[in-house]
Design a protein around this motif. Structure first.
Motif, PDB file in Angstrom:
ATOM      1  N   THR A   1      -6.918  20.937 -67.080  1.00 60.33           N
ATOM      2  CA  THR A   1      -7.741  19.966 -67.813  1.00 60.33           C
ATOM      3  C   THR A   1      -8.643  20.681 -68.803  1.00 60.33           C
ATOM      4  N   ALA A   2      -9.211  21.796 -68.402  1.00 63.07           N
ATOM      5  CA  ALA A   2     -10.053  22.565 -69.316  1.00 63.07           C
ATOM      6  C   ALA A   2      -9.245  23.089 -70.497  1.00 63.07           C
ATOM      7  N   ARG A   3      -8.010  23.499 -70.263  1.00 60.88           N
ATOM      8  CA  ARG A   3      -7.170  23.970 -71.372  1.00 60.88           C
ATOM      9  C   ARG A   3      -6.940  22.875 -72.395  1.00 60.88           C
ATOM     10  N   ALA A   4      -6.681  21.664 -71.932  1.00 58.66           N
ATOM     11  CA  ALA A   4      -6.499  20.548 -72.855  1.00 58.66           C
ATOM     12  C   ALA A   4      -7.787  20.288 -73.630  1.00 58.66           C
ATOM     13  N   ALA A   5      -8.925  20.368 -72.948  1.00 58.03           N
ATOM     14  CA  ALA A   5     -10.210  20.149 -73.615  1.00 58.03           C
ATOM     15  C   ALA A   5     -10.489  21.233 -74.647  1.00 58.03           C
TER      16      ALA A   5
ATOM     17  N   GLY B   1      -2.421  17.411 -59.889  1.00 61.03           N
ATOM     18  CA  GLY B   1      -2.363  17.535 -61.337  1.00 61.03           C
ATOM     19  C   GLY B   1      -1.183  18.372 -61.823  1.00 61.03           C
ATOM     20  N   VAL B   2      -0.462  17.832 -62.801  1.00 58.81           N
ATOM     21  CA  VAL B   2       0.652  18.562 -63.415  1.00 58.81           C
ATOM     22  C   VAL B   2       0.450  18.718 -64.910  1.00 58.81           C
ATOM     23  N   GLY B   3      -0.631  18.169 -65.445  1.00 61.74           N
ATOM     24  CA  GLY B   3      -0.907  18.256 -66.865  1.00 61.74           C
ATOM     25  C   GLY B   3      -2.234  17.606 -67.183  1.00 61.74           C
ATOM     26  N   ALA B   4      -2.545  17.507 -68.476  1.00 60.10           N
ATOM     27  CA  ALA B   4      -3.819  16.917 -68.883  1.00 60.10           C
ATOM     28  C   ALA B   4      -3.736  16.434 -70.314  1.00 60.10           C
ATOM     29  N   LEU B   5      -4.659  15.536 -70.640  1.00 60.25           N
ATOM     30  CA  LEU B   5      -4.794  14.979 -71.984  1.00 60.25           C
ATOM     31  C   LEU B   5      -6.229  15.175 -72.458  1.00 60.25           C
ATOM     32  N   ALA B   6      -6.389  15.364 -73.764  1.00 61.88           N
ATOM     33  CA  ALA B   6      -7.711  15.348 -74.384  1.00 61.88           C
ATOM     34  C   ALA B   6      -7.539  14.936 -75.833  1.00 61.88           C
ATOM     35  N   GLY B   7      -8.420  14.086 -76.319  1.00 66.42           N
ATOM     36  CA  GLY B   7      -8.307  13.608 -77.685  1.00 66.42           C
ATOM     37  C   GLY B   7      -6.998  12.867 -77.894  1.00 66.42           C
ATOM     38  N   GLU B   8      -6.469  13.002 -79.099  1.00 69.85           N
ATOM     39  CA  GLU B   8      -5.198  12.357 -79.424  1.00 69.85           C
ATOM     40  C   GLU B   8      -4.032  13.338 -79.405  1.00 69.85           C
ATOM     41  N   ALA B   9      -4.284  14.534 -78.906  1.00 70.85           N
ATOM     42  CA  ALA B   9      -3.233  15.555 -78.867  1.00 70.85           C
ATOM     43  C   ALA B   9      -2.164  15.190 -77.841  1.00 70.85           C
ATOM     44  N   PRO B  10      -0.957  15.726 -78.008  1.00 63.72           N
ATOM     45  CA  PRO B  10       0.090  15.501 -76.999  1.00 63.72           C
ATOM     46  C   PRO B  10      -0.337  16.061 -75.642  1.00 63.72           C
ATOM     47  N   PRO B  11       0.249  15.569 -74.561  1.00 61.50           N
ATOM     48  CA  PRO B  11      -0.097  16.091 -73.234  1.00 61.50           C
ATOM     49  C   PRO B  11       0.185  17.593 -73.126  1.00 61.50           C
ATOM     50  N   LEU B  12      -0.641  18.245 -72.354  1.00 63.19           N
ATOM     51  CA  LEU B  12      -0.446  19.654 -72.034  1.00 63.19           C
ATOM     52  C   LEU B  12      -0.009  19.724 -70.582  1.00 63.19           C
ATOM     53  N   TYR B  13       1.140  20.349 -70.326  1.00 68.85           N
ATOM     54  CA  TYR B  13       1.671  20.379 -68.962  1.00 68.85           C
ATOM     55  C   TYR B  13       1.588  21.777 -68.354  1.00 68.85           C
ATOM     56  N   ASP B  14       1.476  21.797 -67.051  1.00 64.87           N
ATOM     57  CA  ASP B  14       1.543  23.026 -66.274  1.00 64.87           C
ATOM     58  C   ASP B  14       3.009  23.233 -65.904  1.00 64.87           C
TER      59      ASP B  14
END
Length: 219
Positions: free
Chosen positions: A141-145, A70-83
């Motif tokens: 992933t939790a941060r994106a959520a 994992g290098v990032g995550a998505l949740a909802g319609e927000a832009p990707p969140l990357y590590d």
């Protein structure tokens, strides 16, 4: 500390949260599970708190050469969140991950349709959102959520997990009003190592948990 399975972990986590609830620290709690593995845990928490249960679908963005990394995550319609550290360590940049983002966005929408259908997103304004997963390794992933939940304007966000790496705990505590965890081991390789039974949760189990929770709290 080890857990027999996700249900047992959820019961132990619920006991910890009930202490806060009885003290009046969780105002009108609304429990949100992270599918799939977080939902059986969240179902036990929702039952104990006599709170509604729903889901926040988030998807890990994997590296092009290894989708499990994992290098990032998505949740909802927000832009990707990357590590940012993971991207730098692997020599990657966000603009090289378009295909991975598109694939995970499509899967995210598929799961939302399967789990929610025509049901609206949960109304969280003025409530305590209790976001539950079965464990946190990197925490991305939790941060994106968490950020997706923030967009729903709850009064507070509590992140509750049975087990959490120390690195993830340090990161997530800055993102929520409270992080509740039962175990932050010094040596952490994966979430599954802390469960005797870490069988993959299927979509039908998520749907059944949501249906059962709704039936237990008729309008």
């Amino acid at each position: 500390m080890r857990f027999g399975d996700r249900r047992e972990a959820g019961q132990e986590l619920a006991a910890r949260l009930m202490v806060r609830h009885r003290a009046g620290e969780l105002r009108a709690p609304f429990v949100l599970g992270l599918p799939r593995g977080g939902v059986p845990v969240a179902a036990e928490v929702a039952r104990a708190l006599d709170a509604p249960l729903d889901v926040v679908v988030a998807r890990k963005i994997g590296a092009p050469f290894n989708r499990e990394l994992g290098v990032g995550a998505l949740a909802g319609e927000a832009p990707p969140l990357y590590d940012a550290r993971a991207l730098e360590a692997l020599g990657l940049s966000a603009d090289r991950l378009g295909d991975e983002v598109d694939a995970e966005r499509a899967e995210l929408r598929r799961r939302e349709e399967v789990y929610r259908g025509d049901r609206p997103a949960p109304a969280l304004r003025g409530r305590t959102a209790v976001l539950v997963d079965d464990g946190l390794a990197t925490g991305v992933t939790a941060r994106a959520a968490v950020r997706a939940v923030r967009a729903m304007e709850p009064q507070a966000v509590v992140l509750a997990v049975p087990v959490c790496s120390r690195e993830a705990a340090g990161i997530l505590r800055a993102e929520v009003e409270e992080l509740v965890t039962l175990h932050t081991p010094r040596a952490f390789h994966s979430v599954g190592q802390w469960y005797d039974d870490f069988t993959q949760v299927e979509d039908r189990e998520v749907v059944a948990a949501l249906r059962d929770a709704a039936a237990a709290r008729p309008e």
